[in-house]
Design a protein around this motif. Sequence first.
Motif, PDB file in Angstrom:
ATOM      1  N   MET A  31     -10.951  -5.270  10.522  1.00  0.00           N
ATOM      2  CA  MET A  31     -10.243  -4.060  10.931  1.00  0.00           C
ATOM      3  C   MET A  31      -8.789  -4.377  11.296  1.00  0.00           C
ATOM      4  SD  MET A  31     -13.316  -2.249  13.077  1.00  0.00           S
ATOM      5  CE  MET A  31     -12.351  -0.859  13.609  1.00  0.00           C
ATOM      6  N   ALA A  32      -8.571  -5.478  12.006  1.00  0.00           N
ATOM      7  CA  ALA A  32      -7.210  -5.883  12.369  1.00  0.00           C
ATOM      8  C   ALA A  32      -6.407  -6.229  11.106  1.00  0.00           C
ATOM      9  CB  ALA A  32      -7.258  -7.073  13.321  1.00  0.00           C
ATOM     10  N   LEU A  33      -7.058  -6.892  10.166  1.00  0.00           N
ATOM     11  CA  LEU A  33      -6.407  -7.242   8.911  1.00  0.00           C
ATOM     12  C   LEU A  33      -5.949  -5.989   8.173  1.00  0.00           C
ATOM     13  CD1 LEU A  33      -5.686  -9.304   6.677  1.00  0.00           C
ATOM     14  CD2 LEU A  33      -8.055  -9.153   5.923  1.00  0.00           C
ATOM     15  N   THR A  34      -6.802  -4.990   8.150  1.00  0.00           N
ATOM     16  CA  THR A  34      -6.460  -3.726   7.495  1.00  0.00           C
ATOM     17  C   THR A  34      -5.236  -3.082   8.141  1.00  0.00           C
ATOM     18  OG1 THR A  34      -8.765  -3.370   6.879  1.00  0.00           O
ATOM     19  CG2 THR A  34      -7.346  -1.438   6.896  1.00  0.00           C
ATOM     20  N   GLY A  35      -5.199  -3.107   9.466  1.00  0.00           N
ATOM     21  CA  GLY A  35      -4.044  -2.557  10.177  1.00  0.00           C
ATOM     22  C   GLY A  35      -2.761  -3.292   9.832  1.00  0.00           C
ATOM     23  N   GLU A  36      -2.841  -4.617   9.761  1.00  0.00           N
ATOM     24  CA  GLU A  36      -1.659  -5.409   9.446  1.00  0.00           C
ATOM     25  C   GLU A  36      -1.201  -5.186   8.009  1.00  0.00           C
ATOM     26  OE1 GLU A  36       0.184  -6.764  11.606  1.00  0.00           O
ATOM     27  OE2 GLU A  36      -1.217  -6.742  13.286  1.00  0.00           O
ATOM     28  N   VAL A  37      -2.146  -5.025   7.084  1.00  0.00           N
ATOM     29  CA  VAL A  37      -1.774  -4.718   5.701  1.00  0.00           C
ATOM     30  C   VAL A  37      -1.034  -3.376   5.671  1.00  0.00           C
ATOM     31  CG1 VAL A  37      -2.669  -4.114   3.409  1.00  0.00           C
ATOM     32  CG2 VAL A  37      -3.559  -6.122   4.612  1.00  0.00           C
ATOM     33  N   GLY A  38      -1.517  -2.413   6.452  1.00  0.00           N
ATOM     34  CA  GLY A  38      -0.833  -1.122   6.537  1.00  0.00           C
ATOM     35  C   GLY A  38       0.594  -1.263   7.034  1.00  0.00           C
ATOM     36  N   GLU A  39       0.799  -2.127   8.040  1.00  0.00           N
ATOM     37  CA  GLU A  39       2.151  -2.348   8.556  1.00  0.00           C
ATOM     38  C   GLU A  39       3.035  -3.016   7.506  1.00  0.00           C
ATOM     39  OE1 GLU A  39       2.084  -4.273  12.390  1.00  0.00           O
ATOM     40  OE2 GLU A  39       0.629  -2.835  13.177  1.00  0.00           O
ATOM     41  N   LEU A  40       2.464  -3.890   6.698  1.00  0.00           N
ATOM     42  CA  LEU A  40       3.215  -4.516   5.609  1.00  0.00           C
ATOM     43  C   LEU A  40       3.619  -3.463   4.574  1.00  0.00           C
ATOM     44  CD1 LEU A  40       4.258  -6.983   4.023  1.00  0.00           C
ATOM     45  CD2 LEU A  40       1.912  -7.304   3.185  1.00  0.00           C
ATOM     46  N   VAL A  41       2.675  -2.616   4.211  1.00  0.00           N
ATOM     47  CA  VAL A  41       2.928  -1.597   3.190  1.00  0.00           C
ATOM     48  C   VAL A  41       4.015  -0.619   3.636  1.00  0.00           C
ATOM     49  CG1 VAL A  41       1.874   0.369   1.974  1.00  0.00           C
ATOM     50  CG2 VAL A  41       0.646  -1.793   2.149  1.00  0.00           C
ATOM     51  N   GLU A  42       4.089  -0.336   4.920  1.00  0.00           N
ATOM     52  CA  GLU A  42       5.101   0.592   5.437  1.00  0.00           C
ATOM     53  C   GLU A  42       6.509   0.203   5.011  1.00  0.00           C
ATOM     54  OE1 GLU A  42       4.828   0.965   9.675  1.00  0.00           O
ATOM     55  OE2 GLU A  42       2.873   1.932   9.591  1.00  0.00           O
ATOM     56  N   HIS A  43       6.768  -1.077   4.873  1.00  0.00           N
ATOM     57  CA  HIS A  43       8.113  -1.536   4.499  1.00  0.00           C
ATOM     58  C   HIS A  43       8.466  -1.189   3.059  1.00  0.00           C
ATOM     59  CE1 HIS A  43       8.994  -3.731   8.186  1.00  0.00           C
ATOM     60  NE2 HIS A  43       7.718  -4.056   8.191  1.00  0.00           N
ATOM     61  N   PHE A  44       7.460  -0.882   2.258  1.00  0.00           N
ATOM     62  CA  PHE A  44       7.689  -0.603   0.849  1.00  0.00           C
ATOM     63  C   PHE A  44       7.439   0.855   0.474  1.00  0.00           C
ATOM     64  CE2 PHE A  44       6.680  -5.080   1.306  1.00  0.00           C
ATOM     65  CZ  PHE A  44       7.777  -5.657   0.674  1.00  0.00           C
ATOM     66  N   GLN A  45       6.924   1.611   1.424  1.00  0.00           N
ATOM     67  CA  GLN A  45       6.621   3.013   1.158  1.00  0.00           C
ATOM     68  C   GLN A  45       7.919   3.772   0.905  1.00  0.00           C
ATOM     69  OE1 GLN A  45       4.532   4.902   4.368  1.00  0.00           O
ATOM     70  NE2 GLN A  45       3.756   6.522   3.062  1.00  0.00           N
ATOM     71  N   TRP A  46       7.934   4.532  -0.149  1.00  0.00           N
ATOM     72  CA  TRP A  46       9.007   5.435  -0.508  1.00  0.00           C
ATOM     73  C   TRP A  46      10.276   4.738  -0.997  1.00  0.00           C
ATOM     74  CZ3 TRP A  46       5.902   9.090  -0.963  1.00  0.00           C
ATOM     75  CH2 TRP A  46       5.000   9.432   0.026  1.00  0.00           C
ATOM     76  N   ILE A  47      10.192   3.463  -1.332  1.00  0.00           N
ATOM     77  CA  ILE A  47      11.354   2.831  -1.945  1.00  0.00           C
ATOM     78  C   ILE A  47      11.013   2.480  -3.392  1.00  0.00           C
ATOM     79  CG2 ILE A  47      12.233   1.960   0.255  1.00  0.00           C
ATOM     80  CD1 ILE A  47      11.318  -0.861  -0.556  1.00  0.00           C
ATOM     81  N   SER A  48      12.033   2.300  -4.195  1.00  0.00           N
ATOM     82  CA  SER A  48      11.825   2.001  -5.610  1.00  0.00           C
ATOM     83  C   SER A  48      11.436   0.540  -5.812  1.00  0.00           C
ATOM     84  CB  SER A  48      13.112   2.287  -6.389  1.00  0.00           C
ATOM     85  OG  SER A  48      14.102   1.330  -6.033  1.00  0.00           O
ATOM     86  N   GLN A  49      11.001   0.239  -7.020  1.00  0.00           N
ATOM     87  CA  GLN A  49      10.670  -1.146  -7.342  1.00  0.00           C
ATOM     88  C   GLN A  49      11.885  -2.050  -7.175  1.00  0.00           C
ATOM     89  OE1 GLN A  49       8.498  -1.988 -10.917  1.00  0.00           O
ATOM     90  NE2 GLN A  49       7.209  -0.178 -10.696  1.00  0.00           N
ATOM     91  N   SER A  50      13.034  -1.584  -7.636  1.00  0.00           N
ATOM     92  CA  SER A  50      14.236  -2.420  -7.515  1.00  0.00           C
ATOM     93  C   SER A  50      14.632  -2.607  -6.052  1.00  0.00           C
ATOM     94  CB  SER A  50      15.393  -1.841  -8.329  1.00  0.00           C
ATOM     95  OG  SER A  50      15.727  -0.546  -7.881  1.00  0.00           O
ATOM     96  N   GLU A  51      14.485  -1.574  -5.241  1.00  0.00           N
ATOM     97  CA  GLU A  51      14.783  -1.713  -3.805  1.00  0.00           C
ATOM     98  C   GLU A  51      13.821  -2.692  -3.133  1.00  0.00           C
ATOM     99  OE1 GLU A  51      16.601   2.632  -2.541  1.00  0.00           O
ATOM    100  OE2 GLU A  51      14.450   2.478  -2.988  1.00  0.00           O
ATOM    101  N   SER A  52      12.578  -2.698  -3.591  1.00  0.00           N
ATOM    102  CA  SER A  52      11.586  -3.599  -2.990  1.00  0.00           C
ATOM    103  C   SER A  52      11.888  -5.065  -3.307  1.00  0.00           C
ATOM    104  CB  SER A  52      10.169  -3.242  -3.455  1.00  0.00           C
ATOM    105  OG  SER A  52       9.930  -3.650  -4.792  1.00  0.00           O
ATOM    106  N   GLN A  53      12.669  -5.292  -4.348  1.00  0.00           N
ATOM    107  CA  GLN A  53      13.032  -6.656  -4.734  1.00  0.00           C
ATOM    108  C   GLN A  53      14.373  -7.085  -4.150  1.00  0.00           C
ATOM    109  OE1 GLN A  53      12.797  -6.341  -8.990  1.00  0.00           O
ATOM    110  NE2 GLN A  53      10.574  -6.523  -9.009  1.00  0.00           N
ATOM    111  N   ALA A  54      15.022  -6.190  -3.412  1.00  0.00           N
ATOM    112  CA  ALA A  54      16.336  -6.491  -2.843  1.00  0.00           C
ATOM    113  C   ALA A  54      16.382  -6.045  -1.379  1.00  0.00           C
ATOM    114  CB  ALA A  54      17.426  -5.794  -3.658  1.00  0.00           C
TER     115      ALA A  54
END
Length: 116
Positions: A31-54
């Motif tokens: 359950m904690a792992l799932t929460g942390e994965v969610g926090e990681l994903v937040e950094h990439f939500q709503w940005i483009s592929q190119s933005e995620s690489q820069a």
Amino acid sequence: MKTIQDIQAMLEVFVNEREWQPYQSPKNLAMALTGEVGELVEHFQWISQSESQALSEEALLEVKDEMADVFIYLIRMADKLGIDLIEAAEVKIEKNAVKYPIEKSKGNQLKYSKLT
């Protein structure tokens, strides 16, 4: 260079010093792992592929911390379940090589099952 076993030992000391053993069940760690994965994903939500690489230096440091959290919980869970993550990864890569043969998968982002 530290090994996964070194990190497991460090985590065991960390957990024992805080008397967190009763809370470190595989269920709770998953359950904690799932929460942390969610926090990681937040950094990439709503940005483009190119933005995620820069990512900015600040964003990259935050992503690094979240990836470390995911890694720590995954290592802790594997330790509790007696799973060798290196061996498990090697076996999974071999399975994926069979499941996704080069001649069917090369240059194709779709899962093999959708190709047949």
